[in-house]
Design an enzyme around this catalytic site. Sequence first.
Site, PDB file in Angstrom:
ATOM      1  N   ARG A 162      25.075  21.451   9.131  1.00 16.78           N
ATOM      2  CA  ARG A 162      24.704  20.074   9.825  1.00 16.78           C
ATOM      3  C   ARG A 162      24.178  20.204  11.005  1.00 16.78           C
ATOM      4  O   ARG A 162      23.462  19.464  11.376  1.00 16.78           O
ATOM      5  CB  ARG A 162      25.978  19.212   9.612  1.00 16.78           C
ATOM      6  CG  ARG A 162      26.107  18.926   8.019  1.00 16.78           C
ATOM      7  CD  ARG A 162      27.512  18.078   7.855  1.00 16.78           C
ATOM      8  NE  ARG A 162      28.835  18.880   8.172  1.00 16.78           N
ATOM      9  CZ  ARG A 162      29.509  19.691   7.405  1.00 16.78           C
ATOM     10  NH1 ARG A 162      28.971  19.794   6.195  1.00 16.78           N
ATOM     11  NH2 ARG A 162      30.519  20.435   7.974  1.00 16.78           N
ATOM     12  N   GLU A 220      40.520  29.839   9.648  1.00 25.05           N
ATOM     13  CA  GLU A 220      41.897  29.687   9.409  1.00 25.05           C
ATOM     14  C   GLU A 220      42.576  30.939   8.690  1.00 25.05           C
ATOM     15  O   GLU A 220      43.500  31.260   9.150  1.00 25.05           O
ATOM     16  CB  GLU A 220      41.990  28.361   8.855  1.00 25.05           C
ATOM     17  CG  GLU A 220      43.749  27.851   8.632  1.00 25.05           C
ATOM     18  CD  GLU A 220      43.722  26.529   8.001  1.00 25.05           C
ATOM     19  OE1 GLU A 220      45.027  26.430   7.668  1.00 25.05           O
ATOM     20  OE2 GLU A 220      42.493  25.987   7.680  1.00 25.05           O
TER      21      GLU A 220
END
Length: 178
Positions: free
Chosen positions: A61, A98
């Site tokens: 994005r 993560e």
Amino acid sequence: MHTKTVRDYIRTIPDFPHEGILFRDVTTLFADARGMRLCVDQLLAPFAGTRIDAIAGLEARGFILGGAMAHQLGTGFVPVRKAGKLPGETFAQDYALEYGTATLEVHRDALPAGAKVLLVDDLLATGGTAKAGIALLERLGAEVVGCAFVIDLPDLGGRAALDAMGMPVHALCAFEGA
């Protein structure tokens, strides 16, 4: 009458991509002409008067935002991509996810040494992607003059990590939680 802010154009989708996550969806912002113009103008506003030779956008994005911002400034655009997507010789930088790691790359000839660059993406979470992008741009000899984001998730510590590097950070809105 309420004047719309960038935050008003962002939709929240619960339980995506996993249960318990509130996904902040910027596609509704991008789809609205007024919202998109407001966003680009506000991302650039704090850097008015700053020399910016190029906008560097983080995949994916950040490409949408960065292209529009570069057009508005009349500068070039540099994509900072996921590994294996650029055809020329690249520099690579790993960063933590993560669970595990990922890699970003930039073309070795993307910028001349000394170029002043503004890094852009839609979301600042842990700051890992942004820090990897900054490291790549600095390996090119560029100077990152700041980072601009649509959304900051301050609870995840990205802004604090970039602040600790002395990096100017501009975000248009913040959402609490993950």
